[in-house]
Scaffold this motif. Structure first.
Motif, PDB file in Angstrom:
ATOM      1  N   ALA A 164      59.695  26.244  28.024  1.00 57.35           N
ATOM      2  CA  ALA A 164      58.740  26.298  29.249  1.00 57.35           C
ATOM      3  C   ALA A 164      59.367  26.761  30.424  1.00 57.35           C
ATOM      4  O   ALA A 164      60.526  26.214  30.851  1.00 57.35           O
ATOM      5  N   LEU A 165      59.338  27.644  31.124  1.00 58.15           N
ATOM      6  CA  LEU A 165      59.932  28.148  32.303  1.00 58.15           C
ATOM      7  C   LEU A 165      58.860  28.408  33.470  1.00 58.15           C
ATOM      8  O   LEU A 165      57.832  28.702  33.239  1.00 58.15           O
ATOM      9  N   ASP A 166      59.500  27.760  34.351  1.00 56.85           N
ATOM     10  CA  ASP A 166      58.579  27.720  35.793  1.00 56.85           C
ATOM     11  C   ASP A 166      59.101  28.963  36.607  1.00 56.85           C
ATOM     12  O   ASP A 166      60.034  29.606  36.387  1.00 56.85           O
ATOM     13  N   ASP A 167      58.500  28.893  37.660  1.00 57.27           N
ATOM     14  CA  ASP A 167      58.859  30.058  38.697  1.00 57.27           C
ATOM     15  C   ASP A 167      60.327  29.918  39.135  1.00 57.27           C
ATOM     16  O   ASP A 167      61.093  30.955  39.506  1.00 57.27           O
ATOM     17  N   ARG A 168      60.917  28.901  39.357  1.00 52.31           N
ATOM     18  CA  ARG A 168      62.449  28.688  39.613  1.00 52.31           C
ATOM     19  C   ARG A 168      63.259  29.083  38.696  1.00 52.31           C
ATOM     20  O   ARG A 168      64.351  29.761  38.860  1.00 52.31           O
ATOM     21  N   ASP A 169      62.908  28.456  37.402  1.00 44.16           N
ATOM     22  CA  ASP A 169      63.806  29.020  36.092  1.00 44.16           C
ATOM     23  C   ASP A 169      63.789  30.635  36.168  1.00 44.16           C
ATOM     24  O   ASP A 169      64.722  30.956  35.941  1.00 44.16           O
ATOM     25  N   ILE A 170      62.737  31.196  36.316  1.00 39.10           N
ATOM     26  CA  ILE A 170      62.636  32.782  36.452  1.00 39.10           C
ATOM     27  C   ILE A 170      63.365  33.334  37.492  1.00 39.10           C
ATOM     28  O   ILE A 170      64.154  34.288  37.048  1.00 39.10           O
ATOM     29  N   LYS A 171      63.575  32.711  38.257  1.00 39.81           N
ATOM     30  CA  LYS A 171      64.250  33.074  39.784  1.00 39.81           C
ATOM     31  C   LYS A 171      65.629  32.944  39.320  1.00 39.81           C
ATOM     32  O   LYS A 171      66.565  33.830  39.510  1.00 39.81           O
ATOM     33  N   ILE A 172      66.083  31.712  38.823  1.00 38.97           N
ATOM     34  CA  ILE A 172      67.522  31.445  38.560  1.00 38.97           C
ATOM     35  C   ILE A 172      67.825  32.635  37.574  1.00 38.97           C
ATOM     36  O   ILE A 172      68.994  33.270  37.620  1.00 38.97           O
ATOM     37  N   LEU A 173      67.224  32.939  36.363  1.00 37.35           N
ATOM     38  CA  LEU A 173      67.514  33.841  35.487  1.00 37.35           C
ATOM     39  C   LEU A 173      67.533  35.343  36.073  1.00 37.35           C
ATOM     40  O   LEU A 173      68.561  36.120  35.550  1.00 37.35           O
ATOM     41  N   SER A 174      66.657  35.681  36.897  1.00 35.80           N
ATOM     42  CA  SER A 174      66.712  36.692  37.467  1.00 35.80           C
ATOM     43  C   SER A 174      68.047  37.137  38.254  1.00 35.80           C
ATOM     44  O   SER A 174      68.466  38.219  38.357  1.00 35.80           O
ATOM     45  N   ILE A 175      68.267  36.169  39.058  1.00 34.59           N
ATOM     46  CA  ILE A 175      69.542  36.111  40.019  1.00 34.59           C
ATOM     47  C   ILE A 175      70.683  36.194  38.945  1.00 34.59           C
ATOM     48  O   ILE A 175      71.745  37.200  39.303  1.00 34.59           O
ATOM     49  N   LEU A 176      70.843  35.338  38.111  1.00 36.93           N
ATOM     50  CA  LEU A 176      72.082  35.588  37.140  1.00 36.93           C
ATOM     51  C   LEU A 176      72.178  36.757  36.479  1.00 36.93           C
ATOM     52  O   LEU A 176      73.232  37.184  36.010  1.00 36.93           O
ATOM     53  N   SER A 177      71.013  37.355  36.033  1.00 37.36           N
ATOM     54  CA  SER A 177      70.996  38.662  35.180  1.00 37.36           C
ATOM     55  C   SER A 177      71.666  39.952  36.048  1.00 37.36           C
ATOM     56  O   SER A 177      72.257  40.786  35.319  1.00 37.36           O
ATOM     57  N   THR A 178      71.634  39.702  37.249  1.00 37.02           N
ATOM     58  CA  THR A 178      72.343  40.819  37.978  1.00 37.02           C
ATOM     59  C   THR A 178      73.541  40.266  38.836  1.00 37.02           C
ATOM     60  O   THR A 178      74.288  40.998  39.422  1.00 37.02           O
ATOM     61  N   GLU A 179      73.692  38.932  39.053  1.00 34.74           N
ATOM     62  CA  GLU A 179      74.837  38.398  39.892  1.00 34.74           C
ATOM     63  C   GLU A 179      75.224  37.119  39.132  1.00 34.74           C
ATOM     64  O   GLU A 179      75.344  36.071  39.709  1.00 34.74           O
ATOM     65  N   GLY A 180      75.832  37.411  38.010  1.00 35.60           N
ATOM     66  CA  GLY A 180      76.508  36.181  37.201  1.00 35.60           C
ATOM     67  C   GLY A 180      77.633  35.607  37.898  1.00 35.60           C
ATOM     68  O   GLY A 180      77.686  34.401  37.254  1.00 35.60           O
ATOM     69  N   ARG A 181      78.186  36.154  38.881  1.00 29.16           N
ATOM     70  CA  ARG A 181      79.305  35.117  39.503  1.00 29.16           C
ATOM     71  C   ARG A 181      78.971  34.660  40.594  1.00 29.16           C
ATOM     72  O   ARG A 181      79.684  34.135  41.501  1.00 29.16           O
ATOM     73  N   ILE A 182      77.492  34.417  40.976  1.00 35.65           N
ATOM     74  CA  ILE A 182      76.990  33.869  42.030  1.00 35.65           C
ATOM     75  C   ILE A 182      77.556  32.260  41.993  1.00 35.65           C
ATOM     76  O   ILE A 182      77.511  31.691  41.152  1.00 35.65           O
ATOM     77  N   ALA A 183      77.930  31.906  43.313  1.00 35.03           N
ATOM     78  CA  ALA A 183      78.338  30.495  43.447  1.00 35.03           C
ATOM     79  C   ALA A 183      77.229  29.653  43.358  1.00 35.03           C
ATOM     80  O   ALA A 183      76.139  29.872  43.508  1.00 35.03           O
ATOM     81  N   LYS A 184      77.282  28.498  42.410  1.00 37.37           N
ATOM     82  CA  LYS A 184      76.357  27.703  42.302  1.00 37.37           C
ATOM     83  C   LYS A 184      75.448  27.121  43.646  1.00 37.37           C
ATOM     84  O   LYS A 184      74.140  26.886  43.518  1.00 37.37           O
ATOM     85  N   ALA A 185      76.223  26.668  44.575  1.00 40.52           N
ATOM     86  CA  ALA A 185      75.586  26.644  45.767  1.00 40.52           C
ATOM     87  C   ALA A 185      74.797  27.497  46.518  1.00 40.52           C
ATOM     88  O   ALA A 185      73.654  27.233  46.727  1.00 40.52           O
ATOM     89  N   GLU A 186      75.136  28.845  46.265  1.00 40.40           N
ATOM     90  CA  GLU A 186      74.280  29.883  46.820  1.00 40.40           C
ATOM     91  C   GLU A 186      73.124  30.073  45.794  1.00 40.40           C
ATOM     92  O   GLU A 186      71.984  30.298  46.277  1.00 40.40           O
ATOM     93  N   LEU A 187      73.285  29.816  44.691  1.00 34.24           N
ATOM     94  CA  LEU A 187      72.108  29.873  43.616  1.00 34.24           C
ATOM     95  C   LEU A 187      70.979  28.946  44.195  1.00 34.24           C
ATOM     96  O   LEU A 187      70.000  29.274  44.093  1.00 34.24           O
ATOM     97  N   ALA A 188      71.505  27.586  44.290  1.00 28.64           N
ATOM     98  CA  ALA A 188      70.663  26.760  44.662  1.00 28.64           C
ATOM     99  C   ALA A 188      69.946  27.158  45.921  1.00 28.64           C
ATOM    100  O   ALA A 188      68.693  26.954  46.079  1.00 28.64           O
TER     101      ALA A 188
END
Length: 168
Positions: A9-33
């Motif tokens: 089960a994915l919610d909107d935040r999970d989808i946003k996390i996945l969307s960001i990571l699929s294009t910006e895999g090296r994003i800092a965890k703090a910035e992702l949060a």
């Protein structure tokens, strides 16, 4: 036939996390949060859950090959002689052993497989094909399409796929 893993089960935040990571895999965890409006710990927990569930399979860099080495990308449509499970398994095991074959998809319809090959030259591509033919893996025929220019390559549209609504 192997059983499919249960859907996660994915919610909107999970989808946003996945969307960001699929294009910006090296994003800092703090910035992702920050970008998904979570504090670091809950974001990290979500990331771990997505990784543990196999939703995130790997992280990797997209390399600009033209800047470091000559290369040719080739798409190959493949038809096998026989359509038995054993024939497909032999072909798939053989393909998995060749690092130049960077993608291979089983197809429904006229052809059995679509392969993506990245190699140094047309000559090295032909040597690969010759090896596959010599392996006696049941290759009936193949069609070669040489990429002359990459027009678009990207990540899947996760939000549109998961919500059923196109992004605008």
């Amino acid at each position: 036939m192997p059983e499919k893993p249960p859907a996660i089960a994915l919610d909107d935040r999970d989808i946003k996390i996945l969307s960001i990571l699929s294009t910006e895999g090296r994003i800092a965890k703090a910035e992702l949060a920050r970008r998904v409006n979570l504090s670091a710990a809950p974001c990290w927990e979500r990331l771990n859950r997505l990784e543990a569930a196999g939703v995130i399979r790997r992280y990797r860099a997209e390399i600009a090959l033209a800047r470091i080495a000559p290369s040719v990308t080739v798409f190959v449509m493949v038809e096998l002689e026989h359509h038995r499970a054993e024939s497909f398994q032999v072909f798939e095991r053989t393909v998995a052993r060749h690092e130049e074959i960077v993608g291979c998809w089983a197809l429904g319809g006229g052809f059995d497989y679509l392969m993506s090959v990245v190699t140094a030259s047309i000559d090295s591509y032909q040597r690969l094909i010759d090896q596959l033919l010599e392996c006696n893996i049941g290759l009936k025929r193949y069609f070669t399409y040489i990429v002359t220019k990459e027009v678009k390559a990207g990540s899947p549209p996760l939000a549109a796929l998961l919500t059923g609504r196109p992004t605008i």
